[in-house]
Design a protein around this motif. Structure first.
Motif, PDB file in Angstrom:
ATOM      1  N   SER A  12       0.353  -8.934  -3.216  1.00  0.00           N
ATOM      2  CA  SER A  12       1.419  -8.950  -2.205  1.00  0.00           C
ATOM      3  C   SER A  12       1.450 -10.225  -1.383  1.00  0.00           C
ATOM      4  O   SER A  12       2.477 -10.545  -0.767  1.00  0.00           O
ATOM      5  N   GLY A  13       0.325 -10.929  -1.312  1.00  0.00           N
ATOM      6  CA  GLY A  13       0.260 -12.117  -0.475  1.00  0.00           C
ATOM      7  C   GLY A  13       0.051 -11.817   0.990  1.00  0.00           C
ATOM      8  O   GLY A  13       0.143 -12.724   1.823  1.00  0.00           O
ATOM      9  N   ALA A  14      -0.255 -10.557   1.331  1.00  0.00           N
ATOM     10  CA  ALA A  14      -0.426 -10.173   2.738  1.00  0.00           C
ATOM     11  C   ALA A  14      -1.843 -10.407   3.236  1.00  0.00           C
ATOM     12  O   ALA A  14      -2.131 -10.165   4.414  1.00  0.00           O
ATOM     13  N   GLY A  15      -2.746 -10.836   2.348  1.00  0.00           N
ATOM     14  CA  GLY A  15      -4.111 -11.098   2.773  1.00  0.00           C
ATOM     15  C   GLY A  15      -4.964  -9.850   2.926  1.00  0.00           C
ATOM     16  O   GLY A  15      -5.963  -9.870   3.649  1.00  0.00           O
ATOM     17  N   ILE A  16      -4.592  -8.770   2.256  1.00  0.00           N
ATOM     18  CA  ILE A  16      -5.349  -7.522   2.310  1.00  0.00           C
ATOM     19  C   ILE A  16      -6.317  -7.511   1.125  1.00  0.00           C
ATOM     20  O   ILE A  16      -5.904  -7.688  -0.021  1.00  0.00           O
ATOM     21  N   ALA A  17      -7.607  -7.269   1.402  1.00  0.00           N
ATOM     22  CA  ALA A  17      -8.613  -7.329   0.344  1.00  0.00           C
ATOM     23  C   ALA A  17      -8.428  -6.202  -0.668  1.00  0.00           C
ATOM     24  O   ALA A  17      -8.562  -6.406  -1.870  1.00  0.00           O
ATOM     25  N   GLY A  18      -8.174  -4.989  -0.185  1.00  0.00           N
ATOM     26  CA  GLY A  18      -8.000  -3.860  -1.084  1.00  0.00           C
ATOM     27  C   GLY A  18      -9.295  -3.365  -1.685  1.00  0.00           C
ATOM     28  O   GLY A  18      -9.301  -2.784  -2.776  1.00  0.00           O
ATOM     29  N   ASP A  19     -10.408  -3.535  -0.963  1.00  0.00           N
ATOM     30  CA  ASP A  19     -11.697  -3.122  -1.507  1.00  0.00           C
ATOM     31  C   ASP A  19     -11.887  -1.610  -1.491  1.00  0.00           C
ATOM     32  O   ASP A  19     -12.491  -1.047  -2.397  1.00  0.00           O
ATOM     33  N   VAL A  20     -11.392  -0.960  -0.446  1.00  0.00           N
ATOM     34  CA  VAL A  20     -11.576   0.485  -0.302  1.00  0.00           C
ATOM     35  C   VAL A  20     -10.213   1.152  -0.236  1.00  0.00           C
ATOM     36  O   VAL A  20      -9.408   0.851   0.654  1.00  0.00           O
ATOM     37  N   VAL A  21      -9.941   2.048  -1.185  1.00  0.00           N
ATOM     38  CA  VAL A  21      -8.654   2.745  -1.243  1.00  0.00           C
ATOM     39  C   VAL A  21      -8.914   4.241  -1.236  1.00  0.00           C
ATOM     40  O   VAL A  21      -9.695   4.754  -2.043  1.00  0.00           O
ATOM     41  N   GLU A  22      -8.271   4.945  -0.298  1.00  0.00           N
ATOM     42  CA  GLU A  22      -8.445   6.388  -0.174  1.00  0.00           C
ATOM     43  C   GLU A  22      -7.076   7.058  -0.123  1.00  0.00           C
ATOM     44  O   GLU A  22      -6.161   6.533   0.531  1.00  0.00           O
ATOM     45  N   PRO A  23      -6.916   8.217  -0.760  1.00  0.00           N
ATOM     46  CA  PRO A  23      -5.658   8.964  -0.606  1.00  0.00           C
ATOM     47  C   PRO A  23      -5.462   9.353   0.855  1.00  0.00           C
ATOM     48  O   PRO A  23      -6.398   9.794   1.521  1.00  0.00           O
ATOM     49  N   LEU A  24      -4.247   9.186   1.340  1.00  0.00           N
ATOM     50  CA  LEU A  24      -3.954   9.519   2.729  1.00  0.00           C
ATOM     51  C   LEU A  24      -3.061  10.738   2.836  1.00  0.00           C
ATOM     52  O   LEU A  24      -3.161  11.523   3.781  1.00  0.00           O
ATOM     53  N   GLY A  25      -2.182  10.940   1.888  1.00  0.00           N
ATOM     54  CA  GLY A  25      -1.313  12.104   1.931  1.00  0.00           C
ATOM     55  C   GLY A  25      -0.196  11.989   0.914  1.00  0.00           C
ATOM     56  O   GLY A  25       0.196  10.891   0.503  1.00  0.00           O
ATOM     57  N   ARG A  26       0.311  13.146   0.512  1.00  0.00           N
ATOM     58  CA  ARG A  26       1.422  13.192  -0.427  1.00  0.00           C
ATOM     59  C   ARG A  26       2.470  14.149   0.130  1.00  0.00           C
ATOM     60  O   ARG A  26       2.155  15.288   0.501  1.00  0.00           O
ATOM     61  N   GLY A  27       3.708  13.683   0.196  1.00  0.00           N
ATOM     62  CA  GLY A  27       4.818  14.526   0.609  1.00  0.00           C
ATOM     63  C   GLY A  27       5.875  14.560  -0.471  1.00  0.00           C
ATOM     64  O   GLY A  27       5.671  14.052  -1.588  1.00  0.00           O
ATOM     65  N   LEU A  28       7.012  15.154  -0.141  1.00  0.00           N
ATOM     66  CA  LEU A  28       8.098  15.208  -1.108  1.00  0.00           C
ATOM     67  C   LEU A  28       8.657  13.821  -1.406  1.00  0.00           C
ATOM     68  O   LEU A  28       9.117  13.552  -2.514  1.00  0.00           O
ATOM     69  N   ASP A  29       8.596  12.933  -0.407  1.00  0.00           N
ATOM     70  CA  ASP A  29       9.241  11.622  -0.547  1.00  0.00           C
ATOM     71  C   ASP A  29       8.282  10.494  -0.889  1.00  0.00           C
ATOM     72  O   ASP A  29       8.690   9.493  -1.489  1.00  0.00           O
ATOM     73  N   ASN A  30       6.997  10.607  -0.467  1.00  0.00           N
ATOM     74  CA  ASN A  30       6.086   9.483  -0.596  1.00  0.00           C
ATOM     75  C   ASN A  30       4.669   9.929  -0.928  1.00  0.00           C
ATOM     76  O   ASN A  30       4.268  11.054  -0.616  1.00  0.00           O
ATOM     77  N   THR A  31       3.901   9.008  -1.529  1.00  0.00           N
ATOM     78  CA  THR A  31       2.453   9.130  -1.639  1.00  0.00           C
ATOM     79  C   THR A  31       1.860   7.958  -0.869  1.00  0.00           C
ATOM     80  O   THR A  31       2.259   6.803  -1.080  1.00  0.00           O
ATOM     81  N   ALA A  32       0.918   8.246   0.038  1.00  0.00           N
ATOM     82  CA  ALA A  32       0.362   7.204   0.898  1.00  0.00           C
ATOM     83  C   ALA A  32      -1.137   7.056   0.665  1.00  0.00           C
ATOM     84  O   ALA A  32      -1.842   8.026   0.379  1.00  0.00           O
ATOM     85  N   TYR A  33      -1.608   5.811   0.812  1.00  0.00           N
ATOM     86  CA  TYR A  33      -3.022   5.497   0.652  1.00  0.00           C
ATOM     87  C   TYR A  33      -3.497   4.718   1.874  1.00  0.00           C
ATOM     88  O   TYR A  33      -2.751   3.907   2.443  1.00  0.00           O
ATOM     89  N   LEU A  34      -4.751   4.952   2.259  1.00  0.00           N
ATOM     90  CA  LEU A  34      -5.403   4.173   3.299  1.00  0.00           C
ATOM     91  C   LEU A  34      -6.224   3.088   2.627  1.00  0.00           C
ATOM     92  O   LEU A  34      -7.062   3.372   1.767  1.00  0.00           O
ATOM     93  N   VAL A  35      -5.988   1.842   3.013  1.00  0.00           N
ATOM     94  CA  VAL A  35      -6.636   0.703   2.373  1.00  0.00           C
ATOM     95  C   VAL A  35      -7.507  -0.029   3.393  1.00  0.00           C
ATOM     96  O   VAL A  35      -7.022  -0.406   4.474  1.00  0.00           O
ATOM     97  N   ASP A  36      -8.776  -0.171   3.060  1.00  0.00           N
ATOM     98  CA  ASP A  36      -9.731  -0.897   3.909  1.00  0.00           C
ATOM     99  C   ASP A  36      -9.770  -0.348   5.330  1.00  0.00           C
ATOM    100  O   ASP A  36     -10.015  -1.097   6.291  1.00  0.00           O
ATOM    101  N   LYS A  37      -9.515   0.936   5.471  1.00  0.00           N
ATOM    102  CA  LYS A  37      -9.571   1.633   6.767  1.00  0.00           C
ATOM    103  C   LYS A  37      -8.589   1.074   7.795  1.00  0.00           C
ATOM    104  O   LYS A  37      -8.624   1.460   8.970  1.00  0.00           O
ATOM    105  N   ALA A  38      -7.688   0.188   7.383  1.00  0.00           N
ATOM    106  CA  ALA A  38      -6.835  -0.486   8.366  1.00  0.00           C
ATOM    107  C   ALA A  38      -5.372  -0.568   7.971  1.00  0.00           C
ATOM    108  O   ALA A  38      -4.536  -0.896   8.820  1.00  0.00           O
TER     109      ALA A  38
END
Length: 261
Positions: A12-38
């Motif tokens: 993405s070029g946003a400077g996010i390392a992406g070392d730690v990825v955790e599921p955050l939630g799934r709804g009807l419209d989206n699936t979300a992940y927590l990345v690097d706790k931040a």
């Protein structure tokens, strides 16, 4: 993992390392992940229905409107069908009794949103203007599957007249989308349903969820706000999510005996 989260954030070029990825939630419209706790990275269930680049532009406009009032997710990238933004602190207001300062912030938020010229959001959000008659018909169908004697009189009444003026609003401002931290509103999330809509609707959702602690409702909106609050409560019960059902069961007696004042 369903999505290539690490690959997307690193490209993405946003400077996010992406070392730690955790599921955050799934709804009807989206699936979300927590990345690097931040960071939060969201993937729409239907990329054609939810344009993340458009939502990114919308969130920047909303952040500008609400600056100094409340935080909203501000995107750092929209790429490969994903939207990334910094995690906002706090926990949902759901099932918590708000302090007066929280109510005041929510009131200021709605006033600021509704004061915007709708032209500012042209092309960013749809018009959502279903008439109250349609709302009532759908609510009656849902109520037929429930045991809710408190609602019998409401379901027999005629709906209020449609709104004469539509405004820009969150359009799904339930307590689950209000974050609180250290006794204050720390953010408002999930703007996917934002629309040009009836200004009474979000007041109604907050009335449904917060009861007497909800923000004051302008006099010209009270009847419709109460109507939407009751429809929304029945929808929560029909949807069957435990937290929503518990909240709505507690509110039912109070909400269906109100007269709109």
């Amino acid at each position: 993992m369903e999505h290539d989260v690490r690959g997307v954030v690193r490209r993405s070029g946003a400077g996010i390392a992406g070392d730690v990825v955790e599921p955050l939630g799934r709804g009807l419209d989206n699936t979300a992940y927590l990345v690097d706790k931040a960071w939060v990275v969201r993937f729409p269930a239907d990329p054609e229905a939810l344009d993340v680049a458009r939502e990114g532009r919308l969130l920047r406009e909303v952040a500008d409107v609400l600056r100094g009032i409340v935080a909203v997710p501000e995107p750092v990238f929209a790429a490969e069908g994903a939207l990334g933004y910094r995690l906002l602190p706090g926990v949902p207001l759901m099932l918590r009794q708000p302090a007066p300062s929280i109510t005041s912030t929510l009131a200021k938020t709605l006033l600021a949103l509704h004061a915007q010229p709708v032209e500012r959001f042209a092309g960013l959000v749809p018009v959502d203007a279903d008439p109250p008659q349609l709302w009532l018909e759908e609510t009656r169908a849902m109520a037929a599957e429930l045991e809710l004697p408190e609602a019998a009189r409401f379901l027999e009444q005629e709906p209020p007249a449609p709104a004469e003026r539509l405004v820009f609003s969150h359009n799904d401002l339930g307590a689950e989308h209000v974050l609180i931290d250290d006794g204050a509103v720390s953010g408002i999330i999930d703007w996917s349903d934002a629309a040009i809509c009836d200004p009474a609707y979000d007041y109604g959702l907050l009335l449904r969820d917060l009861g007497a602690a909800a923000p004051p409702i302008p006099a010209e909106l009270r009847d419709r706000a109460l109507f939407y609050a009751r429809c929304g409560l029945i929808e929560d019960l029909a949807y069957g999510v435990r937290e929503y059902v518990e909240k709505s069961r507690r509110q039912a007696a109070w909400l269906f005996t109100r007269t709109g004042g």
